[in-house]
Design a protein around this motif. Structure first.
Motif, mmCIF file in Angstrom:
data_model
loop_
_atom_site.group_PDB
_atom_site.id
_atom_site.type_symbol
_atom_site.label_atom_id
_atom_site.label_comp_id
_atom_site.label_asym_id
_atom_site.label_seq_id
_atom_site.Cartn_x
_atom_site.Cartn_y
_atom_site.Cartn_z
ATOM 1 N N LEU A 18 -4.599 4.683 3.932
ATOM 2 C CA LEU A 18 -4.353 3.395 4.701
ATOM 3 C C LEU A 18 -4.350 3.923 5.964
ATOM 4 O O LEU A 18 -4.065 4.877 6.444
ATOM 5 N N CYS B 239 0.258 4.475 1.226
ATOM 6 C CA CYS B 239 -0.952 5.117 0.577
ATOM 7 C C CYS B 239 -1.661 5.973 1.703
ATOM 8 O O CYS B 239 -1.946 5.515 2.668
ATOM 9 N N VAL C 111 -0.117 4.315 -6.004
ATOM 10 C CA VAL C 111 -1.016 3.606 -6.591
ATOM 11 C C VAL C 111 -1.896 4.384 -7.768
ATOM 12 O O VAL C 111 -2.037 5.408 -7.479
ATOM 13 N N CYS D 32 -7.049 -1.200 4.917
ATOM 14 C CA CYS D 32 -7.710 -0.531 3.789
ATOM 15 C C CYS D 32 -9.237 -0.085 4.159
ATOM 16 O O CYS D 32 -9.985 -0.964 3.899
ATOM 17 N N CYS E 167 -4.795 -2.494 -6.564
ATOM 18 C CA CYS E 167 -4.666 -3.009 -5.512
ATOM 19 C C CYS E 167 -5.042 -4.481 -5.197
ATOM 20 O O CYS E 167 -4.299 -5.172 -4.737
ATOM 21 N N CYS F 118 0.937 -1.263 0.056
ATOM 22 C CA CYS F 118 -0.130 0.055 0.158
ATOM 23 C C CYS F 118 0.861 1.266 -0.081
ATOM 24 O O CYS F 118 1.150 1.817 1.142
ATOM 25 N N ILE G 101 -11.307 1.409 2.302
ATOM 26 C CA ILE G 101 -12.130 1.297 1.299
ATOM 27 C C ILE G 101 -12.096 0.102 0.466
ATOM 28 O O ILE G 101 -12.143 -0.076 -0.777
HETATM 29 S S1 SF4 Z 1 -5.578 -1.334 -1.034
HETATM 30 FE FE1 SF4 Z 1 -6.401 0.573 0.159
HETATM 31 S S2 SF4 Z 1 -5.033 1.487 1.533
HETATM 32 FE FE2 SF4 Z 1 -3.759 -0.176 0.043
HETATM 33 S S3 SF4 Z 1 -3.018 1.031 -1.617
HETATM 34 FE FE3 SF4 Z 1 -4.980 0.356 -2.332
HETATM 35 S S4 SF4 Z 1 -6.492 2.053 -1.793
HETATM 36 FE FE4 SF4 Z 1 -4.385 2.195 -0.581
#
Ligand code: SF4
Ligand code: SF4
Length: 228
Positions: free
Chosen positions: A110, A107, A40, A115, A125, A36, A117
């Motif tokens: 996070l 990210c 991304v 995560c 992801c 993460c 979302i």
């Molecule tokens: S899984 Fe969620 S926290 Fe991890 S990089 Fe993707 S959007 Fe960000």
């Protein structure tokens, strides 16, 4: 195809991918966050769904967090996967990509290695799939066929969002939220933002010859999705 229909199609694409990847034994799980990073990228279609989810779940403060970190370094792509496939097919000069370093930080979405979302996380992801836990070796151990399948899905997701854009997660979410999450309807060459890049149709697939037979049933499932 209107935005609502494209979001439904995106969910079907995610279901087909989840169905494919469940046959692989992976170290990945919901609370694993080594991949993460702030690098991304995604399409505008994926970003609409994320903003909607944040609004519905009263989590708009996550966008404030993205805004607070907007001056931090992150990967900002210069070319989408479909455009790159065209460049290779036409033997055009390959553009130099932007810098990317996983050590630039996590990210900004996070929270405590989770995560928030997860259900609507972007395909990039979802498709980070490693046979071994990455932090032991410092990199993901990905099956080459899974990599080909990932590229096919990335191409298809961009294809159904051809009038949209792609970019870093932070740039896209901030841009769309500031524009009230309104659908991007750009003209074919119009550039809407200096850090976002225009999507392109999938004219050439990037599947290597050794994977073409094996990938066919997955490809057929994707192309059977009703697009109207
Ligand atoms: S899984 Fe969620 S926290 Fe991890 S990089 Fe993707 S959007 Fe960000
Ligand atoms: S790719 Fe690596 S860091 Fe990411 S979820 Fe899988 S095992 Fe964890």
């Amino acid at each position: 195809m209107n935005l609502e229909r494209r979001k439904e199609v995106l969910n079907k694409i995610y279901q087909i991918y989840d169905d494919f990847i469940k046959d692989y034994e992976l170290a990945c799980k919901k609370s694993c966050s080594g991949c993460c990073t702030r690098n991304v990228t995604m399409t505008s279609l994926e970003a609409y769904g994320i903003i909607e989810y944040l609004r519905k779940n009263n989590r708009l403060e996550i966008i404030d967090r993205l805004k607070a970190e907007k001056d931090k370094k992150r990967f900002q792509p210069k070319v989408t996967i479909n455009r790159l496939a065209d460049i290779y097919a036409n033997d055009e000069p390959v553009p130099v990509e932007g810098d990317s370093d996983p050590f630039w930080g996590s990210c900004p979405i996070l929270e405590n290695d989770i995560c928030p979302i997860y259900e609507v996380r972007p395909f990039e992801c979802r498709s980070m799939c490693s046979k071994e836990y990455c932090e032991e070796d410092g990199f993901a151990d990905m099956d080459p066929f899974v990599l080909s399948v990932n590229n096919l899905f990335k191409q298809y997701i961009e294809h159904i969002d051809i009038f949209g854009v792609s970019g870093n997660l932070t740039d896209l979410i901030i841009y769309l939220e500031e524009n009230d999450n309104k659908e991007i309807l750009r003209g074919s060459e119009e550039v809407i933002h200096p850090r976002l890049i225009n999507n392109h149709p999938a004219k050439v697939l990037t599947v290597p010859p050794e994977h073409q037979d094996k990938i066919k049933p997955i490809y057929e499932k994707l192309f059977k999705i009703e697009l109207k």
